[in-house]
Design a protein around this motif. Sequence first.
Motif, PDB file in Angstrom:
ATOM      1  N   ARG A 320      37.235  40.905  32.186  1.00  0.00           N
ATOM      2  CA  ARG A 320      38.467  41.639  33.232  1.00  0.00           C
ATOM      3  C   ARG A 320      37.807  41.945  34.301  1.00  0.00           C
ATOM      4  N   GLU A 322      37.981  44.112  37.078  1.00  0.00           N
ATOM      5  CA  GLU A 322      38.437  44.789  37.801  1.00  0.00           C
ATOM      6  C   GLU A 322      37.486  46.517  37.074  1.00  0.00           C
ATOM      7  N   ASP A 361      42.201  43.442  38.868  1.00  0.00           N
ATOM      8  CA  ASP A 361      43.619  43.903  38.542  1.00  0.00           C
ATOM      9  C   ASP A 361      43.970  45.181  38.305  1.00  0.00           C
ATOM     10  N   LYS A 366      44.794  51.874  35.719  1.00  0.00           N
ATOM     11  CA  LYS A 366      43.444  51.278  36.445  1.00  0.00           C
ATOM     12  C   LYS A 366      43.044  51.735  37.344  1.00  0.00           C
ATOM     13  N   ARG A 385      50.362  45.883  42.421  1.00  0.00           N
ATOM     14  CA  ARG A 385      48.649  45.751  41.843  1.00  0.00           C
ATOM     15  C   ARG A 385      48.894  44.871  41.226  1.00  0.00           C
ATOM     16  N   MET A 455      47.624  34.484  34.395  1.00  0.00           N
ATOM     17  CA  MET A 455      48.625  34.670  33.657  1.00  0.00           C
ATOM     18  C   MET A 455      49.686  35.003  33.677  1.00  0.00           C
ATOM     19  N   GLY A 478      49.783  36.832  29.059  1.00  0.00           N
ATOM     20  CA  GLY A 478      49.449  38.396  28.747  1.00  0.00           C
ATOM     21  C   GLY A 478      50.157  39.562  27.778  1.00  0.00           C
ATOM     22  N   CYS A 528      45.504  36.445  25.228  1.00  0.00           N
ATOM     23  CA  CYS A 528      44.724  37.668  25.577  1.00  0.00           C
ATOM     24  C   CYS A 528      45.142  38.564  25.776  1.00  0.00           C
TER      25      CYS A 528
HETATM   26  C1  PEP Z   1      48.014  41.731  29.285  1.00  0.00           C
HETATM   27  O1  PEP Z   1      48.890  42.344  30.654  1.00  0.00           O
HETATM   28  O2  PEP Z   1      48.230  41.786  28.498  1.00  0.00           O
HETATM   29  C2  PEP Z   1      46.449  41.941  29.504  1.00  0.00           C
HETATM   30  C3  PEP Z   1      45.494  40.733  29.058  1.00  0.00           C
HETATM   31  O3  PEP Z   1      45.984  42.263  30.887  1.00  0.00           O
HETATM   32  P1  PEP Z   1      46.033  43.500  30.622  1.00  0.00           P
HETATM   33  O4  PEP Z   1      46.074  44.556  29.665  1.00  0.00           O
HETATM   34  O5  PEP Z   1      44.348  43.798  31.542  1.00  0.00           O
HETATM   35  O6  PEP Z   1      46.750  44.401  31.732  1.00  0.00           O
END
Ligand code: PEP
Length: 611
Positions: A320, A322, A361, A366, A385, A455, A478, A528
Amino acid sequence: MTFSIHGQAVARGIAIGRAVLVASSRVDVAHYFIKPEQVEAEIDRVRAGRNTVVDEIHRLQVSVSQMGPKEAPHELAALLDVHLMLLQDEELISGVKHWITDRLYNAEWAVTTQLEVIARQFDEMEDSYLRERKADLEQITEKVLRAMKGVASPMVPMATRASRTTQQDLLLDDTVDVPLILVAHDLSPADMLQFKQSVFAGFVTDVGGKTSHTAIVARSLDIPAVVGARSSSQLVRQDDWVIIDGDAGVIIADPSPIILAEYGFKQRQAELERGRLSRLRHTPAVTLDGQKVELLANIEMPDDAIGAVKAGAVGVGLFRSEFLFMGRQNDDLPDEEQQYDAYKRAIDGMQGMPVTIRTIDVGADKQLNESHRDEGHLNPALGLRAIRWSLADPAMFMTQLRAILRAAAHGRVNLLIPMLAHVSEIRQTLALLGQARAELDRRGDSYGPVQLGAMIEIPAAALTLKLFLKYFDFLSIGTNDLIQYTLAIDRDDESVAHLYDPLHPAVLRLVADTIAECQAQGKSVSVCGEMAGDVTLTRLLLGLGLRSFSMHPAQILAVKQEVLKANAGKLAPWAQEVLAAEDPAQLAHAPPAEPRLLRSDVGQWTDVSTS
Ligand code: PEP
Ligand code: MG
């Protein structure tokens, strides 16, 4: 008196310790531990701040005495007297000294902590006049804190904010030996990251959902944590003994000796289980019927790669990036060189294993830092975002792309793009990637090849997979956002956390179709989101055909154990039944009869059903 508060279970395990309350203050204050030799200087800072306010009040008293009753009603003079009296209050002064001397809190933290202690006493007073003096107390401590701002500490960390308590500098100090549990109203994801260097054995917040980014970072720290434990920061008192049951999502304050003993036992059991699991570190993740499964790590910082390798990850499935951009002072973003170094460090740390770097991201929960906090938009999760943010600032995005491409010269790198939904976004991203390469060519800088991934976290993307597979080498699901956007549930909001359901038929359908479509086209796909690290879902995902899971390093061994016990072939028809069910949760928690298994002393399993 013992009492318990229920919240959202975030990170497993039991923590027992004394509460460290981070009270919200209307003034930005920093929280950190000082060295014993700084005690006197910190007390002096408070004294100087208080003297400034006392002088100010004296000056006001003089001018009030020179005014007539019309300009300065006599209540004003009385109020100034009250303020002076409060400033000289022995309990306030000695309490502040106590937090500084005995607990090594920095001056501002000591002042806000003591304010909280006294404010609670005011709240309990019968007399309404006295109860209302709480507001005066808040006012004068606020003044003292503001006055202290001009009297800088030798270790002034990044500022903290009022309504959302940021926790930037709770630094490791070896003079604190009782386990400490942090109790706060709220913590930002960037604050959580600071916990990596902190002393806390666990933490509790009043707000937040299970897959909020604060919770995600907490999980990666592998310390017991509960979020969404409403009003815990009001009910728990400074120094109370607190138990966090991170499995049940419960905190118990002021536990009786019997409860303490029971949880002490549970804590030891959990440690033994951890020890047992660690034997699986070098065992390949292969199901009983010989299906190889890739267990990858989610990381936030380059140095997390070390932990990922230790946990037996075979690569990084989600970096990640970011977090490199967050919590920085002066609004500066990391430049190309700083980013290149960070990505290279992660790549080197993974010792030849692949690293999937997700482009920045930020947005929603965040934020880069306090000055970027999105207060103006009602729905930041639906706003500017992730890739939308990057495409809105092509210069920033190109800097990141160049840094990643250059780092890719040092190892296997996958480039992952978050939150795509539109073909126009895909095309713009590819065009900018082309420009980044052209720029590096022009500069004569070397760079490496990258596999390009998208993603799948917006339903629109999951419903247009063919488009995505046309442009990308791999997909990564995601699920955290996919669930949020499919079910219209804010992943940050504890009041709708009960509706945040990974087993909702619509979510399962999107996940299953993405896996199936990738398989059909021979492209790799992983999950993920937090579903990948949830052991109660491992068999279902295996049954749906998933062979690549990316999760916090701390979850890898437990998931590996599930993989080793699973027969993927037998799970497939059951997974289809779950997919078709009206209420998949009922079936999903009752997988087909387990084979009879024998565990070897290295932790591997053998199916002995037929022997
Ligand atoms: C998700 O959205 O599942 C992901 C892995 O990204 P994040 O949790 O950083 O938004
Ligand atoms: Mg996401």
